[in-house]
Design an enzyme around this catalytic site. Structure first.
Site, PDB file in Angstrom:
ATOM      1  N   GLY A  87       0.827  -1.207   0.000  1.00  0.00           N
ATOM      2  CA  GLY A  87       0.000   0.000   0.000  1.00  0.00           C
ATOM      3  C   GLY A  87       0.858   1.252   0.000  1.00  0.00           C
ATOM      4  N   SER A  88       0.190   2.400  -0.027  1.00  0.00           N
ATOM      5  CA  SER A  88       0.937   3.651  -0.109  1.00  0.00           C
ATOM      6  C   SER A  88       1.683   3.946   1.197  1.00  0.00           C
ATOM      7  CB  SER A  88      -0.005   4.808  -0.458  1.00  0.00           C
ATOM      8  OG  SER A  88      -1.040   4.894   0.495  1.00  0.00           O
TER       9      SER A  88
ATOM     10  N   GLY B 294      -0.268  -1.710   6.374  1.00  0.00           N
ATOM     11  CA  GLY B 294      -1.322  -0.710   6.545  1.00  0.00           C
ATOM     12  C   GLY B 294      -2.681  -1.366   6.725  1.00  0.00           C
TER      13      GLY B 294
ATOM     14  N   GLY C  27      -7.120  -4.985   2.151  1.00  0.00           N
ATOM     15  CA  GLY C  27      -7.318  -5.503   0.802  1.00  0.00           C
ATOM     16  C   GLY C  27      -7.674  -4.441  -0.215  1.00  0.00           C
ATOM     17  N   GLY C  28      -7.668  -3.183   0.229  1.00  0.00           N
ATOM     18  CA  GLY C  28      -7.920  -2.094  -0.720  1.00  0.00           C
ATOM     19  C   GLY C  28      -6.921  -2.119  -1.871  1.00  0.00           C
ATOM     20  N   GLY C  29      -5.723  -2.608  -1.577  1.00  0.00           N
ATOM     21  CA  GLY C  29      -4.695  -2.722  -2.615  1.00  0.00           C
ATOM     22  C   GLY C  29      -4.692  -4.091  -3.279  1.00  0.00           C
TER      23      GLY C  29
ATOM     24  N   GLU D 171      -1.273 -10.968   2.481  1.00  0.00           N
ATOM     25  CA  GLU D 171      -1.194 -10.223   3.749  1.00  0.00           C
ATOM     26  C   GLU D 171      -1.676 -11.081   4.908  1.00  0.00           C
ATOM     27  OE1 GLU D 171      -1.763  -5.713   1.974  1.00  0.00           O
ATOM     28  OE2 GLU D 171      -3.512  -6.741   2.736  1.00  0.00           O
TER      29      GLU D 171
HETATM   30  C1  5RP Z   1      -3.499  -3.589   0.597  1.00  0.00           C
HETATM   31  C2  5RP Z   1      -3.913  -3.165   1.947  1.00  0.00           C
HETATM   32  C3  5RP Z   1      -3.406  -1.841   2.425  1.00  0.00           C
HETATM   33  O1  5RP Z   1      -2.760  -2.033   3.635  1.00  0.00           O
HETATM   34  C4  5RP Z   1      -4.577  -0.907   2.622  1.00  0.00           C
HETATM   35  O2  5RP Z   1      -5.300  -0.838   1.413  1.00  0.00           O
HETATM   36  C5  5RP Z   1      -4.097   0.487   3.039  1.00  0.00           C
HETATM   37  O3  5RP Z   1      -3.434   1.094   1.963  1.00  0.00           O
HETATM   38  P1  5RP Z   1      -2.845   2.568   2.032  1.00  0.00           P
HETATM   39  O4  5RP Z   1      -1.647   2.516   2.926  1.00  0.00           O
HETATM   40  O5  5RP Z   1      -2.494   2.875   0.595  1.00  0.00           O
HETATM   41  O6  5RP Z   1      -3.919   3.480   2.559  1.00  0.00           O
HETATM   42  O7  5RP Z   1      -4.621  -3.825   2.659  1.00  0.00           O
HETATM   43  O8  5RP Z   1      -4.142  -4.768   0.203  1.00  0.00           O
END
Ligand code: 5RP
Length: 220
Positions: free
Chosen positions: A29-30, A82, A95-97, A103
Site C-alpha cells: 500500500g501507499s 497498513g 485488501g484495498g490494494g 497479507e
Molecule cells: C493492501 C492493503 C493496504 O494495507 C490498505 O489498502 C491500506 O493502503 P494505504 O496505505 O495505501 O492506505 O490492505 O491490500
C-alpha cells in the site's frame, strides 16, 4: 498536515519496531511504500524481507533488499502493514490494494503485527469501507449470491486479477458488529479464498498518524 505527511510520519515511526538482524514481513500500500523508502536508509538492519505482493517485492528489490519466499522462512518476528479501517479492538479491513491473501498469510506467520495508518482509518465499527473478498473466478457468482443473502452489495473490482490469479468482490452495506464471527462465516463459502477482515488475527499494535503526531495503540 496532508494525509501523505501523516503516512510518512507513521512509516518513519515504524522503523523503531523493526527487529535488528531478523527477517521482516512487509505489507502493501501507499503507507508501506513510505515505510520501504524509510527502511532503505537503514537497510543493513534487516537480514532479509518477505513481501505480501508483487508491488512491494519490486519496490523492495529496487531498494536492494533480499526478498525471500515465505517457504524459506520459519520465523517473522514483526510484520508491518497498513489497513483500510481499524476498530478499537485492533480488527481491520484490508485488501484495498488487492493483496489481502498474502497479507493474511504473513499476518498468520508473524509474531507481531504492527499496523501503520493515518487517523482517517480509525473507525468505531468496521464496514464503511467496502469489504474485499478474494474469490476463485468460477465461483464469483455463487459467492456474490451468498454475500447478497447476508445483506451485502458485492461489486466486482473491474480489470483486476490478484497476484494469485483471482478476482475481488468489494462488499458494501455490511455493518460489521462481530468481525470475528463474520470472518469465520465468510471463510466457509466455497470459492472464497480470503476475506479482507483481519479480526481472528488482528493488529498487536497500531501506529496512528494525526496532526498531533504519531499515537500508539496497543492491542496485545
Ligand atoms: C493492501 C492493503 C493496504 O494495507 C490498505 O489498502 C491500506 O493502503 P494505504 O496505505 O495505501 O492506505 O490492505 O491490500
Amino acid at each position: 498536515m496532508t494525509q501523505d505527511e501523516r503516512k510518512r510520519a507513521v512509516a518513519q515511526e515504524a522503523l523503531r519496531h523493526v527487529v535488528d538482524g531478523a527477517v521482516l514481513g512487509v505489507g502493501t500500500g501507499s503507507t508501506v511504500d513510505f515505510f520501504i523508502d524509510a527502511l532503505a536508509t537503514q537497510r543493513q538492519r534487516v537480514r532479509a524481507v518477505v513481501s505480501s505482493s508483487t508491488r512491494s517485492t519490486e519496490r523492495l528489490r529496487a531498494q536492494g533488499f533480499q526478498v525471500l519466499d515465505l517457504n524459506e522462512v520459519e520465523r517473522i518476528p514483526v510484520y508491518i502493514d497498513g489497513a483500510d479501517e481499524i476498530d478499537p479492538a485492533g480488527a481491520m479491513i484490508k485488501g484495498g490494494g488487492g493483496a489481502l491473501t498474502r497479507e493474511k498469510i504473513l499476518a498468520e506467520v508473524a509474531e507481531r503485527f504492527v499496523c501503520i495508518v493515518d487517523a482517517s482509518k480509525l473507525v468505531p465499527v468496521l464496514g464503511a469501507f467496502p469489504l474485499p473478498v478474494e474469490v476463485v473466478p468460477m465461483a464469483r457468482e455463487l459467492v456474490r449470491r451468498r454475500l447478497q443473502g447476508l445483506g451485502g452489495q458485492p461489486r466486482l473490482r473491474e480489470g483486476l486479477l490478484t497476484d494469485n490469479g483471482n478476482q475481488i468482490l468489494d462488499v458494501s452495506g455490511l455493518r460489521i458488529d462481530r468481525p470475528t464471527e463474520l470472518e469465520s462465516l465468510l471463510n466457509q463459502i466455497p470459492g472464497v479464498v480470503t476475506v479482507g477482515l483481519f479480526a481472528r488475527r488482528g493488529a498487536d499494535l497500531a501506529l496512528v498518524g494525526s496532526d498531533q503526531g504519531v499515537q500508539q495503540r496497543d492491542f496485545g
